[in-house]
Design an enzyme around this catalytic site. Sequence first.
Site, PDB file in Angstrom:
ATOM      1  N   CYS A 140       0.832  -1.199   0.000  1.00 51.38           N
ATOM      2  CA  CYS A 140       0.000   0.000   0.000  1.00 51.38           C
ATOM      3  C   CYS A 140       0.867   1.249   0.000  1.00 51.38           C
ATOM      4  CB  CYS A 140      -0.924  -0.007   1.216  1.00 51.38           C
ATOM      5  SG  CYS A 140      -1.951   1.452   1.308  1.00 51.38           S
ATOM      6  N   CYS A 143      -0.456   4.113   2.084  1.00 49.49           N
ATOM      7  CA  CYS A 143      -0.278   3.986   3.537  1.00 49.49           C
ATOM      8  C   CYS A 143       1.168   4.277   3.933  1.00 49.49           C
ATOM      9  CB  CYS A 143      -0.605   2.573   4.016  1.00 49.49           C
ATOM     10  SG  CYS A 143      -2.013   1.838   3.239  1.00 49.49           S
ATOM     11  N   ASP A 144       2.109   3.758   3.147  1.00 45.17           N
ATOM     12  CA  ASP A 144       3.501   3.739   3.606  1.00 45.17           C
ATOM     13  C   ASP A 144       4.457   4.574   2.769  1.00 45.17           C
ATOM     14  OD1 ASP A 144       2.687   1.846   5.512  1.00 45.17           O
ATOM     15  OD2 ASP A 144       2.870   0.239   4.040  1.00 45.17           O
TER      16      ASP A 144
END
Length: 320
Positions: A140, A143-144
């Site tokens: 992701c 997300c990261d």
Amino acid sequence: MNVENVVIIGSGPAGLTAAIYAARAALNPLMFEGFSAGGLIPGGQLMFTTDVENYPGFPQGVLGPTMMKAFREQAARFGTRFVTEDVREVDFTKRPFRIASDEHTAQARAVIIATGASANWLGLPNEKRLADSGGGVSACAVCDGALPAFRNQDLAVVGGGDSAVEEGSYLTKFARKVYLIHRRDQLRASKAMQERFFKLTEQGKMQPVWDSLVLDVLGDQAVTGLRVKNVKSGAVSDLAVRGVFMAIGHTPNSHIVRDFVACDEKGYIKLPQPGRTHTSVPGVFAAGDVADHVYRQAVTAAGSGCMAALDCERWLAEQE
Ligand code: NAP
């Protein structure tokens, strides 16, 4: 125990649209919106997406989490009740159906399954280790990708579909360069996404690594590179990157229901009647990515959630 009219499992666009329709039909739905099953959180895959530019009604685009917050508020406004837990167990062998999480057990006359699908991994030993330890492997980018460790570094995405291009282009905001490693020499991504990719390659922000398989993720505490094999020449080489993002498709989150409803060989729930949402079990309906390996779009998931609620409402009326 009180018997619910309908329990909805899953809270992506399919589940929440089903909830809006079921609530407005006075079915007083109970939703298990999930917690972390399948690596997802309440709201589903769109919670890991930035700009959604193809959902009708948002000419300027909308952030995935913003959209899902609005879906949830709309479902709550009409009386949907939420349990923020993962369903651990179901029993569809007898009615009322039973649906249980760690803290709650519900009985229901009907169930709508809208548990979505989760990201796939390559299955390399170092991949999981470095993903679990936060060492630079992720599925992701949203997300990261913005982590300080990735800033101005070379990164890689694996895959050749829309997700790979979308994640890769998102990473170009932070990275020095993003390699796209694909096992073929043609992208599966849509034409619009391909255009985006080739524009970024012209700008030197992305670079394709065609016909290549990732053999291993290198690095002890953190990713230092990838061992890559060219499938045409057989040559094995190491590519220095500080992070790698997997974008190689999804698996339907049907595990908890597979013993009860018919699924295909990949685990997608079968919908025997074309254009309807009835599963192999009367009174159990399915909507969204858990039953759709073809379209997998927010708008089609929402549409099928609407269909499931209408099918469910009619089925319940027929039972009376
Ligand atoms: P996808 O279209 O299934 O693409 C998966 C990619 O990963 C393919 O290129 C595939 O290679 C590759 N792959 C699969 N298994 C692999 C393995 N074991 N090793 C190496 N490579 C592997 O999945 P997706 O990109 O996640 O897209 C899923 C759906 O969501 C699609 O319908 C897509 O249009 C949609 N989507 C849309 C958007 C958007 O419009 N903004 C964004 C993301 C996703 P092959 O090509 O060789 O099979």
